[in-house]
Design a protein around this motif. Sequence first.
Motif, PDB file in Angstrom:
ATOM      1  N   ASP A   1      66.938  48.984 -19.549  1.00 37.29           N
ATOM      2  CA  ASP A   1      66.034  48.345 -20.643  1.00 37.29           C
ATOM      3  C   ASP A   1      64.755  49.310 -20.892  1.00 37.29           C
ATOM      4  O   ASP A   1      64.137  49.648 -20.063  1.00 37.29           O
ATOM      5  N   THR A   2      64.099  48.974 -22.200  1.00 40.91           N
ATOM      6  CA  THR A   2      62.735  49.634 -22.342  1.00 40.91           C
ATOM      7  C   THR A   2      61.842  48.493 -23.103  1.00 40.91           C
ATOM      8  O   THR A   2      62.316  47.805 -23.809  1.00 40.91           O
ATOM      9  N   LEU A   3      60.658  48.744 -22.708  1.00 42.87           N
ATOM     10  CA  LEU A   3      59.536  47.915 -23.513  1.00 42.87           C
ATOM     11  C   LEU A   3      58.402  48.611 -23.453  1.00 42.87           C
ATOM     12  O   LEU A   3      57.786  48.945 -22.999  1.00 42.87           O
ATOM     13  N   TYR A   4      58.072  49.024 -24.963  1.00 45.48           N
ATOM     14  CA  TYR A   4      56.995  49.797 -25.347  1.00 45.48           C
ATOM     15  C   TYR A   4      55.970  48.720 -25.674  1.00 45.48           C
ATOM     16  O   TYR A   4      56.181  47.595 -26.284  1.00 45.48           O
ATOM     17  N   ILE A   5      54.806  49.063 -25.045  1.00 46.14           N
ATOM     18  CA  ILE A   5      53.586  48.256 -25.165  1.00 46.14           C
ATOM     19  C   ILE A   5      52.541  49.362 -25.644  1.00 46.14           C
ATOM     20  O   ILE A   5      51.907  50.076 -24.930  1.00 46.14           O
ATOM     21  N   SER A   6      51.828  48.765 -26.952  1.00 43.88           N
ATOM     22  CA  SER A   6      50.706  49.634 -27.388  1.00 43.88           C
ATOM     23  C   SER A   6      49.620  49.367 -26.510  1.00 43.88           C
ATOM     24  O   SER A   6      49.494  48.126 -25.929  1.00 43.88           O
ATOM     25  N   ALA A   7      48.548  50.395 -26.391  1.00 43.39           N
ATOM     26  CA  ALA A   7      47.429  50.054 -25.570  1.00 43.39           C
ATOM     27  C   ALA A   7      46.666  49.097 -26.283  1.00 43.39           C
ATOM     28  O   ALA A   7      46.636  48.742 -27.499  1.00 43.39           O
ATOM     29  N   GLY A   8      46.064  48.122 -25.546  1.00 42.25           N
ATOM     30  CA  GLY A   8      45.303  47.091 -25.763  1.00 42.25           C
ATOM     31  C   GLY A   8      45.975  45.812 -25.788  1.00 42.25           C
ATOM     32  O   GLY A   8      45.541  44.419 -26.026  1.00 42.25           O
ATOM     33  N   GLU A   9      47.282  45.837 -25.702  1.00 38.22           N
ATOM     34  CA  GLU A   9      48.295  44.544 -25.990  1.00 38.22           C
ATOM     35  C   GLU A   9      48.241  43.953 -24.515  1.00 38.22           C
ATOM     36  O   GLU A   9      48.818  44.498 -23.638  1.00 38.22           O
ATOM     37  N   TYR A  10      47.681  42.467 -24.360  1.00 38.75           N
ATOM     38  CA  TYR A  10      47.715  41.799 -23.417  1.00 38.75           C
ATOM     39  C   TYR A  10      49.271  41.434 -22.839  1.00 38.75           C
ATOM     40  O   TYR A  10      49.856  41.020 -23.595  1.00 38.75           O
ATOM     41  N   HIS A  11      49.612  41.661 -21.622  1.00 38.35           N
ATOM     42  CA  HIS A  11      50.837  41.250 -21.221  1.00 38.35           C
ATOM     43  C   HIS A  11      50.608  40.881 -19.843  1.00 38.35           C
ATOM     44  O   HIS A  11      49.844  41.018 -19.001  1.00 38.35           O
ATOM     45  N   ASP A  12      51.827  40.014 -19.241  1.00 43.39           N
ATOM     46  CA  ASP A  12      51.706  39.490 -17.798  1.00 43.39           C
ATOM     47  C   ASP A  12      53.136  39.646 -17.393  1.00 43.39           C
ATOM     48  O   ASP A  12      53.862  38.831 -17.699  1.00 43.39           O
ATOM     49  N   PRO A  13      53.211  40.525 -16.398  1.00 46.11           N
ATOM     50  CA  PRO A  13      54.404  40.767 -15.671  1.00 46.11           C
ATOM     51  C   PRO A  13      54.862  39.941 -14.648  1.00 46.11           C
ATOM     52  O   PRO A  13      53.780  39.053 -14.013  1.00 46.11           O
ATOM     53  N   VAL A  14      56.018  39.269 -14.671  1.00 45.62           N
ATOM     54  CA  VAL A  14      56.365  38.472 -13.539  1.00 45.62           C
ATOM     55  C   VAL A  14      57.972  39.099 -12.877  1.00 45.62           C
ATOM     56  O   VAL A  14      58.701  39.251 -13.619  1.00 45.62           O
ATOM     57  N   VAL A  15      57.669  39.056 -11.361  1.00 44.13           N
ATOM     58  CA  VAL A  15      58.878  39.691 -10.776  1.00 44.13           C
ATOM     59  C   VAL A  15      59.603  38.817 -10.463  1.00 44.13           C
ATOM     60  O   VAL A  15      59.683  37.813  -9.849  1.00 44.13           O
TER      61      VAL A  15
END
Length: 152
Positions: free
Chosen positions: A119-133
Amino acid sequence: MVIFSKNKYQLAKQITWDDVIKKMENEFELETCTSQFNSTNAPTIILHNGNLPISIFNAVKEIEKDWVTSSCHVYTSFAKSANTFGRHNDNVNVLIVGAIGKVSYKFDDGSEYFVEPGDTLYISAGEYHDPVVHSARATLSISTPQLPAFQV
């Protein structure tokens, strides 16, 4: 901008723990890796250098058919709920590609994407995200100056 694509890169599914461990051994020897660690959760180890064992190298070459890449980091965790950077943004565009295991990414608009091998997830610069393992994992994080001209 966030764009998710299911099952995009087949060679990412072929990345092996053996090659991740080889990369990790090289990075520990050269002191090029970093980690997110506290005493209550397992660490996430971030592998930075350009040494790419064969299964990782092949996956990156497949990705480079579609994307201009400026770096590839391998985020490695050995347990569910491993430490991450928490909610953050990056100053570059990032393409996340799942290799082993499962990680979700939560966004401020309430959306959440589960990234599994291929799978792919493109995240543009400046976009806040919170990864969870969610399991032991190896995830490619590829910096790219490219803006998506198509749905990844």
